[in-house]
Design a protein around this motif. Structure first.
Motif, short mmCIF file in Angstrom:
data_model
loop_
_atom_site.label_atom_id
_atom_site.label_comp_id
_atom_site.label_asym_id
_atom_site.label_seq_id
_atom_site.Cartn_x
_atom_site.Cartn_y
_atom_site.Cartn_z
N ARG A 27 0.82 -1.21 0.00
CA ARG A 27 0.00 0.00 0.00
C ARG A 27 0.85 1.25 0.00
O ARG A 27 2.01 1.21 0.41
CB ARG A 27 -0.91 0.01 1.24
CG ARG A 27 -1.99 -1.05 1.08
CD ARG A 27 -2.97 -1.17 2.19
NE ARG A 27 -3.82 -2.29 1.84
CZ ARG A 27 -5.08 -2.18 1.41
NH1 ARG A 27 -5.68 -1.01 1.34
NH2 ARG A 27 -5.77 -3.24 1.05
N ASP A 28 0.24 2.34 -0.42
CA ASP A 28 0.90 3.62 -0.28
C ASP A 28 0.86 3.99 1.20
O ASP A 28 -0.20 3.90 1.83
CB ASP A 28 0.17 4.68 -1.11
CG ASP A 28 0.85 6.03 -0.99
OD1 ASP A 28 1.82 6.26 -1.72
OD2 ASP A 28 0.43 6.83 -0.13
N ARG A 29 2.01 4.38 1.70
CA ARG A 29 2.11 4.62 3.13
C ARG A 29 1.11 5.66 3.62
O ARG A 29 0.45 5.49 4.64
CB ARG A 29 3.53 5.09 3.44
CG ARG A 29 3.86 5.15 4.89
CD ARG A 29 5.31 5.50 5.07
NE ARG A 29 5.58 6.85 4.60
CZ ARG A 29 6.76 7.32 4.25
NH1 ARG A 29 7.82 6.52 4.28
NH2 ARG A 29 6.93 8.55 3.86
N ARG A 30 0.98 6.73 2.86
CA ARG A 30 0.15 7.83 3.34
C ARG A 30 -1.34 7.64 3.06
O ARG A 30 -2.18 7.88 3.90
CB ARG A 30 0.64 9.13 2.70
CG ARG A 30 -0.05 10.35 3.27
CD ARG A 30 0.42 11.61 2.60
NE ARG A 30 1.87 11.79 2.69
CZ ARG A 30 2.52 12.78 2.09
NH1 ARG A 30 1.87 13.66 1.35
NH2 ARG A 30 3.82 12.89 2.21
N THR A 31 -1.67 7.21 1.83
CA THR A 31 -3.09 7.12 1.46
C THR A 31 -3.69 5.74 1.77
O THR A 31 -4.91 5.60 1.84
CB THR A 31 -3.29 7.35 -0.05
OG1 THR A 31 -2.61 6.29 -0.75
CG2 THR A 31 -2.74 8.69 -0.48
N GLY A 32 -2.85 4.73 1.89
CA GLY A 32 -3.38 3.39 2.11
C GLY A 32 -3.87 2.73 0.82
O GLY A 32 -4.41 1.63 0.85
N GLU A 33 -3.66 3.40 -0.32
CA GLU A 33 -4.08 2.84 -1.61
C GLU A 33 -3.29 1.57 -1.92
O GLU A 33 -2.05 1.59 -1.90
CB GLU A 33 -3.79 3.85 -2.73
CG GLU A 33 -4.89 4.84 -3.00
CD GLU A 33 -6.18 4.17 -3.45
OE1 GLU A 33 -6.13 3.41 -4.45
OE2 GLU A 33 -7.21 4.40 -2.81
N PRO A 34 -3.98 0.46 -2.24
CA PRO A 34 -3.24 -0.77 -2.54
C PRO A 34 -2.77 -0.85 -3.99
O PRO A 34 -3.36 -0.23 -4.87
CB PRO A 34 -4.28 -1.86 -2.28
CG PRO A 34 -5.60 -1.20 -2.58
CD PRO A 34 -5.45 0.26 -2.25
#
Ligand code: ATP
Ligand code: MG
Length: 374
Positions: free
Chosen positions: A167-174
């Motif tokens: 995931r993106d660390r900041r947004t949580g987007e997988p």
């Protein structure tokens, strides 16, 4: 960093951030002060950490279905296909690189000092973070020598890591499933197995087949994912239910009743979905009853013989990592009793027990003839 900047990084309004602030838990790791979201909050995932000016998003809760045939099309409505991966039984960890150091975050967003220290023994993430500093590497720590949940896997003789999400660390987007699997392959990071990709319309039969195979091997189950990884769904084996029940009933007064109830209910739905015969359902009932009663008997007998019961774990690591782990566990209010402490090939191997007070006390009282008012 002040709240204003964190709220921007979290993508929420200032007042929403102010409201969140009251629910943040403050901690420190190695002299670094940080905050995390210890339970579910609207809009911000449980386990989200605010650390050194960075946001590390929590790992989302994965919903469960009790019935494959209807649960899969329901959860993946509008999708054509789903990827089916193995659900591993261990503990959840997220690795992120903060200020140059790879830190391991627990499910609730704490930096786990033990996992952080042993990380480079199980996986080298430096090349990955050099190329993708914004990544959160999500996965399961598995294997027998593990301070939280010990489950054996063939070929895994100590603690090991398996990635199952990126995931993106900041947004949580997988990342999408296929891109994620390629990336981990590229960086030599061990990952959970992918059984395949199936049409949603007939995935239930395939998943049922996979789950039966996992059950026979005493493995936990599957996590189904939409190709973009935005939607997930879990389903577990009867072996896993039995294992959990046996564990819970070995410490019956320390495990929540809900924990036990939920696992029993899963068995009811599985036997009906599979259309089991009277003979099969009786066999299931016997296995279930044995899981509960045999482990409970062992605990009562142990206390009767003057012993104590509790979660037993063995860990293998450097002298310092083990000191830090024991301190961390004690800091969380656990009573730790060391049962064995030895050196092996330059490492320290410690077997300890997390003392479960309620079970020990209640079993003792009932054995002594305490009259229950129930
Ligand atoms: P929570 O969902 O809050 O973590 P839980 O105890 O309900 O708590 P589980 O029932 O173990 O969690 O199911 C979700 C967990 O399964 C994930 O948090 C993750 O640690 C683990 N897991 C193991 N294998 C996978 C996988 N292949 N994909 C996603 N998650 C996996
Ligand atoms: Mg789990």
């Amino acid at each position: 960093m002040n709240g204003t900047e964190y709220h921007r990084k979290l993508g929420i309004g200032e007042s929403a951030f102010d409201a969140l602030t009251d629910h943040l838990e403050e901690r420190s790791y190695d002299g670094l002060e940080y905050r995390h979201v210890p339970d579910y909050r609207q809009g911000v995932e449980r386990g989200t950490a605010l650390i050194a000016g960075e946001v590390v998003r929590g790992f989302p809760k994965i919903p469960r279905t009790l019935v494959l045939e209807t649960g899969i099309p329901n959860q993946f409505d509008g999708e054509e296909e789903i990827a089916v991966e193995e659900k591993l039984n261990g503990y959840n960890v997220r690795f992120a690189r903060i200020d140059g150091d790879v830190l391991a975050f627990s499910r609730s967003g704490m930096v786990c000092p033990f996992t952080t220290r042993i990380a480079d023994r199980v996986v080298d993430l430096d090349p990955l973070f050099d190329a993708h500093p914004e990544a959160t590497v999500c996965g399961e720590m598995i294997g027998p020598e593990n301070p939280y949940t010990a489950h054996d896997y063939p070929g895994v003789d100590s603690i090991a890591f398996r990635a199952f999400d990126w995931r993106d660390r900041r947004t949580g987007e997988p990342l999408a499933v296929s891109a994620r699997r390629e990336r981990y392959e590229e960086f030599d990071v061990p990952q959970t197995q992918l059984f395949g990709t199936y049409d949603v319309a007939d995935a239930a039969a395939a998943v049922d087949r996979i789950v039966r195979g996992l059950d026979a091997e005493d493995r936990e189950g599957v996590v189904m994912k939409s190709p973009d990884c935005a939607r997930q769904l879990k389903y577990t084996t009867s072996a896993s239910n039995r294992g959990d029940l046996a564990y819970a009933f070995s410490l019956p007064f320390d495990y929540g009743r809900e924990f036990v109830f939920r696992r029993l209910i899963r068995e009811g739905f599985q036997t009906v979905e599979r259309g089991e015969s009277d003979h099969e359902v009786r066999e299931r009932a016997r296995d279930l009853g044995e899981a509960i009663l045999l482990s409970m008997r062992e605990s009562i007998e142990t206390v009767d013989a003057g012993g104590t019961v509790g979660e037993r774990h063995t860990v293998r690591a450097s002298e310092e990592s083990i000191d830090v782990l024991l301190e961390h566990l004690r800091g969380q209010g656990l009573r730790i009793e060391i049962e064995a402490d030895r050196r092996e090939d330059g490492e320290r191997v410690v077997t300890f027990r997390k003392r479960t007070q309620a079970t020990n006390d209640k079993i003792r009282n009932y054995l002594d003839g305490h009259i229950a008012r129930e």
